[in-house]
Design an enzyme around this catalytic site. Sequence first.
Site, PDB file in Angstrom:
ATOM      1  N   ARG A   1       0.861  -1.174   0.000  1.00 42.85           N
ATOM      2  CA  ARG A   1       0.000   0.000   0.000  1.00 42.85           C
ATOM      3  C   ARG A   1       0.907   1.237   0.000  1.00 42.85           C
ATOM      4  O   ARG A   1       1.953   1.249   0.658  1.00 42.85           O
ATOM      5  CB  ARG A   1      -0.898   0.043   1.249  1.00 42.85           C
ATOM      6  CG  ARG A   1      -2.064  -0.942   1.232  1.00 42.85           C
ATOM      7  CD  ARG A   1      -3.162  -0.549   0.239  1.00 42.85           C
ATOM      8  NE  ARG A   1      -4.301  -1.453   0.303  1.00 42.85           N
ATOM      9  CZ  ARG A   1      -4.468  -2.545  -0.441  1.00 42.85           C
ATOM     10  NH1 ARG A   1      -3.562  -2.883  -1.338  1.00 42.85           N
ATOM     11  NH2 ARG A   1      -5.546  -3.281  -0.319  1.00 42.85           N
TER      12      ARG A   1
ATOM     13  N   HIS B   1      -1.988   0.175  -9.707  1.00 41.61           N
ATOM     14  CA  HIS B   1      -2.540  -0.769  -8.716  1.00 41.61           C
ATOM     15  C   HIS B   1      -3.178  -1.979  -9.414  1.00 41.61           C
ATOM     16  O   HIS B   1      -4.386  -2.213  -9.300  1.00 41.61           O
ATOM     17  CB  HIS B   1      -3.553  -0.070  -7.799  1.00 41.61           C
ATOM     18  CG  HIS B   1      -3.729  -0.779  -6.482  1.00 41.61           C
ATOM     19  ND1 HIS B   1      -3.945  -0.121  -5.300  1.00 41.61           N
ATOM     20  CD2 HIS B   1      -3.721  -2.112  -6.169  1.00 41.61           C
ATOM     21  CE1 HIS B   1      -4.076  -1.005  -4.322  1.00 41.61           C
ATOM     22  NE2 HIS B   1      -3.943  -2.227  -4.828  1.00 41.61           N
TER      23      HIS B   1
ATOM     24  N   GLU C   1      -4.375   7.519  -4.685  1.00 42.96           N
ATOM     25  CA  GLU C   1      -4.689   6.800  -5.927  1.00 42.96           C
ATOM     26  C   GLU C   1      -6.027   7.282  -6.470  1.00 42.96           C
ATOM     27  O   GLU C   1      -6.955   7.467  -5.679  1.00 42.96           O
ATOM     28  CB  GLU C   1      -4.737   5.288  -5.664  1.00 42.96           C
ATOM     29  CG  GLU C   1      -3.372   4.743  -5.266  1.00 42.96           C
ATOM     30  CD  GLU C   1      -3.369   3.228  -5.040  1.00 42.96           C
ATOM     31  OE1 GLU C   1      -4.405   2.591  -5.248  1.00 42.96           O
ATOM     32  OE2 GLU C   1      -2.314   2.696  -4.658  1.00 42.96           O
TER      33      GLU C   1
HETATM   34  P1  NAP Z   1      -0.515 -11.496   4.924  1.00 40.58           P
HETATM   35  O1  NAP Z   1      -0.494 -12.953   4.572  1.00 40.58           O
HETATM   36  O2  NAP Z   1      -1.296 -11.047   6.103  1.00 40.58           O
HETATM   37  O3  NAP Z   1       1.006 -11.016   5.058  1.00 40.58           O
HETATM   38  C1  NAP Z   1       1.383  -9.798   5.603  1.00 40.58           C
HETATM   39  C2  NAP Z   1       2.709  -9.998   6.293  1.00 40.58           C
HETATM   40  O4  NAP Z   1       3.155  -8.721   6.755  1.00 40.58           O
HETATM   41  C3  NAP Z   1       2.621 -10.923   7.497  1.00 40.58           C
HETATM   42  O5  NAP Z   1       3.530 -11.986   7.327  1.00 40.58           O
HETATM   43  C4  NAP Z   1       2.992 -10.047   8.682  1.00 40.58           C
HETATM   44  O6  NAP Z   1       3.817 -10.803   9.566  1.00 40.58           O
HETATM   45  C5  NAP Z   1       3.771  -8.922   8.031  1.00 40.58           C
HETATM   46  N1  NAP Z   1       3.671  -7.682   8.805  1.00 40.58           N
HETATM   47  C6  NAP Z   1       2.573  -7.130   9.381  1.00 40.58           C
HETATM   48  N2  NAP Z   1       2.907  -6.016  10.040  1.00 40.58           N
HETATM   49  C7  NAP Z   1       4.250  -5.881   9.893  1.00 40.58           C
HETATM   50  C8  NAP Z   1       5.183  -4.936  10.387  1.00 40.58           C
HETATM   51  N3  NAP Z   1       4.798  -3.925  11.174  1.00 40.58           N
HETATM   52  N4  NAP Z   1       6.485  -5.079  10.047  1.00 40.58           N
HETATM   53  C9  NAP Z   1       6.891  -6.131   9.278  1.00 40.58           C
HETATM   54  N5  NAP Z   1       6.050  -7.063   8.794  1.00 40.58           N
HETATM   55  C10 NAP Z   1       4.732  -6.933   9.103  1.00 40.58           C
HETATM   56  O7  NAP Z   1      -1.078 -10.630   3.699  1.00 40.58           O
HETATM   57  P2  NAP Z   1      -0.902 -10.914   2.129  1.00 40.58           P
HETATM   58  O8  NAP Z   1      -2.069 -11.672   1.643  1.00 40.58           O
HETATM   59  O9  NAP Z   1       0.469 -11.421   1.877  1.00 40.58           O
HETATM   60  O10 NAP Z   1      -1.054  -9.396   1.602  1.00 40.58           O
HETATM   61  C11 NAP Z   1      -0.132  -8.418   2.012  1.00 40.58           C
HETATM   62  C12 NAP Z   1      -0.585  -7.041   1.582  1.00 40.58           C
HETATM   63  O11 NAP Z   1      -0.407  -6.890   0.176  1.00 40.58           O
HETATM   64  C13 NAP Z   1      -2.080  -6.751   1.777  1.00 40.58           C
HETATM   65  O12 NAP Z   1      -2.355  -6.328   3.094  1.00 40.58           O
HETATM   66  C14 NAP Z   1      -2.354  -5.661   0.766  1.00 40.58           C
HETATM   67  O13 NAP Z   1      -2.199  -4.395   1.356  1.00 40.58           O
HETATM   68  C15 NAP Z   1      -1.265  -5.860  -0.289  1.00 40.58           C
HETATM   69  N6  NAP Z   1      -1.830  -6.296  -1.577  1.00 40.58           N
HETATM   70  C16 NAP Z   1      -1.642  -5.505  -2.658  1.00 40.58           C
HETATM   71  C17 NAP Z   1      -2.124  -5.908  -3.888  1.00 40.58           C
HETATM   72  C18 NAP Z   1      -1.912  -5.060  -5.106  1.00 40.58           C
HETATM   73  O14 NAP Z   1      -2.775  -5.061  -5.970  1.00 40.58           O
HETATM   74  N7  NAP Z   1      -0.804  -4.358  -5.219  1.00 40.58           N
HETATM   75  C19 NAP Z   1      -2.812  -7.120  -4.029  1.00 40.58           C
HETATM   76  C20 NAP Z   1      -2.967  -7.920  -2.891  1.00 40.58           C
HETATM   77  C21 NAP Z   1      -2.483  -7.492  -1.665  1.00 40.58           C
HETATM   78  P3  NAP Z   1       3.872 -10.479  11.154  1.00 40.58           P
HETATM   79  O15 NAP Z   1       2.455 -10.420  11.617  1.00 40.58           O
HETATM   80  O16 NAP Z   1       4.683 -11.590  11.715  1.00 40.58           O
HETATM   81  O17 NAP Z   1       4.584  -9.173  11.263  1.00 40.58           O
END
Ligand code: NAP
Length: 321
Positions: A236, A284, A265
């Site tokens: 994000r 995006h 955005e």
């Molecule tokens: P996820 O499985 O929840 O993974 C997020 C990871 O971030 C977790 O492993 C978490 O581990 C870590 N995290 C959370 N807070 C953190 C912090 N303060 N410092 C370091 N690491 C941290 O989510 P996902 O499905 O992989 O998706 C991740 C993100 O990608 C979404 O939330 C969304 O914003 C973004 N996204 C973007 C698109 C796009 O179109 N560009 C598409 C899909 C998703 P810990 O809890 O151990 O810290």
Amino acid sequence: MKVVVTRKLPDSILHQLREEHEVMMWKHENVVMPRDLLLEEVKDADALLTNLTDNINVELYEHAPNLKVVSTMAVGYDNIDIEEARKRGIKVGHTPGVLTDATADLTFALILACGRGLVGAMDVIRKDEWKSWGPFYLTGPEVSGATIGIIGMGRIGEAVAKRAAGFSMNILYHNRSRKKEAEATLGATYVSMDELLQKSDYVVLLAPSTPETNKMIGREQFDQMKKTAIFINTSRGTNVDEEALYDVLSNQQIYAAGLDVFEQEPISANHPLMSLSNVTALPHIGSAAINTRMKMAQMAADHIVEGLAGRNLSHEVKRKG
Ligand code: NAP
């Protein structure tokens, strides 16, 4: 019951919802439903099928006394006030997993595009400036064998690591908690944030947007990166200090950036970041593969069917961040 759908979706997706409920769907696929119309339509709505461009906040909840389900067609839910929904007994659903591979593919496309300068190279042809082959003409850093540092080793982070392993990359990662399984299966190494920033050739940000991650990559973090580092953000835009990013890219303190997400955005073509040749920017489109989007839409519609039938949502957001 009444369901408001804030973007035009295919009939095949809404089939079951329409059989069971009254559906009010906004007529455009690529235009935001006007806020005043949304607030008017939710007055008697029981469920809302939304996406990341709608602000689902106290104001909206105040207008929607009957609301029981908010279902977003996204994995990220930083546009939804989860605490307030919980207080009001509103269930919130999101779409984890189904978009993981598509988003990891796009993240890797940015890694390759930035490393090998694909956009600039194509411009050379478009401008008819390709004169000859040269020993070091349009050369860029390697991807294969380089060090990748993944901040946010979750579903998408791991899928990026899987791809990086295929490119024989050295994989570092940082999370708040270690993921021993990923370490064993992907050969990833858990490091501190500082070590990741200092050692990575490609710094990839995939943490969710939360109060804790707001502007988590700023001046202090960029100052630690290599001069040859490439920064990729497919998480994000709010996770990055864009002014600091502009500074380090414009004075070549880091090599390049690949960005799919922005603080505001859509980002304007006049935004300072768009004037830089070492920026590759996308609107995006992380999950924008057809089958993926169909699965996300179906999952979001199914959550509403489940919620309005009084069942638990298959993928319910339980807590913020
Ligand atoms: P996820 O499985 O929840 O993974 C997020 C990871 O971030 C977790 O492993 C978490 O581990 C870590 N995290 C959370 N807070 C953190 C912090 N303060 N410092 C370091 N690491 C941290 O989510 P996902 O499905 O992989 O998706 C991740 C993100 O990608 C979404 O939330 C969304 O914003 C973004 N996204 C973007 C698109 C796009 O179109 N560009 C598409 C899909 C998703 P810990 O809890 O151990 O810290």
